[in-house]
Design a protein around this motif. Sequence first.
Motif, PDB file in Angstrom:
ATOM      1  N   GLU A  11       0.828  -1.212   0.000  1.00 22.92           N
ATOM      2  CA  GLU A  11       0.000   0.000   0.000  1.00 22.92           C
ATOM      3  C   GLU A  11       0.861   1.260   0.000  1.00 22.92           C
ATOM      4  N   ARG A  14       2.232   1.542  -3.423  1.00 22.32           N
ATOM      5  CA  ARG A  14       1.164   1.973  -4.340  1.00 22.32           C
ATOM      6  C   ARG A  14       1.010   3.492  -4.291  1.00 22.32           C
ATOM      7  N   ARG A  15       0.943   4.071  -3.103  1.00 25.17           N
ATOM      8  CA  ARG A  15       0.813   5.528  -2.971  1.00 25.17           C
ATOM      9  C   ARG A  15       2.033   6.236  -3.574  1.00 25.17           C
ATOM     10  N   GLU A  25      -1.577   3.102 -12.346  1.00 25.18           N
ATOM     11  CA  GLU A  25      -1.779   1.755 -11.819  1.00 25.18           C
ATOM     12  C   GLU A  25      -2.685   0.985 -12.770  1.00 25.18           C
ATOM     13  N   ALA A  37       1.211  -4.842  -6.718  1.00 23.70           N
ATOM     14  CA  ALA A  37       0.581  -3.797  -7.515  1.00 23.70           C
ATOM     15  C   ALA A  37       1.368  -3.661  -8.813  1.00 23.70           C
ATOM     16  N   PHE A  39       2.027  -1.215 -12.384  1.00 23.01           N
ATOM     17  CA  PHE A  39       1.952   0.142 -12.911  1.00 23.01           C
ATOM     18  C   PHE A  39       2.454   0.149 -14.355  1.00 23.01           C
TER      19      PHE A  39
END
Length: 113
Positions: A11, A14-15, A25, A37, A39
Amino acid sequence: MQVLAPLGGVEEARRFYADVIGLEEIERPATMGGAGAWFRTGSQQLHVAEHAEFTPAAKAHPAFELGGPDLDALAERLDAAGAAVQWDERLPGSRRFFSYDPAGNRLEFLARA
């Protein structure tokens, strides 16, 4: 390209990659299992995956090429987010800097002259 994150670190990654770096994303197939994740930047993809025995990549790193004004704007966003920005003049014909994601993985950003 792939970078690893410690358990529970997706997380935060991700940020960082979406909000600070500005990568798009994209959907990560559920069949991949585990936490992660994905991208996209241009025709390239960056995959972030959690790994139980995580060690930051201090030497090996993905490199992202940007336009000159985009490079400067990214350096400002990284600095504002508290990420290190280390300019490096050793590559002729380019401007570049290194930074690190929240897990400590080394990243390169460059613009060619």
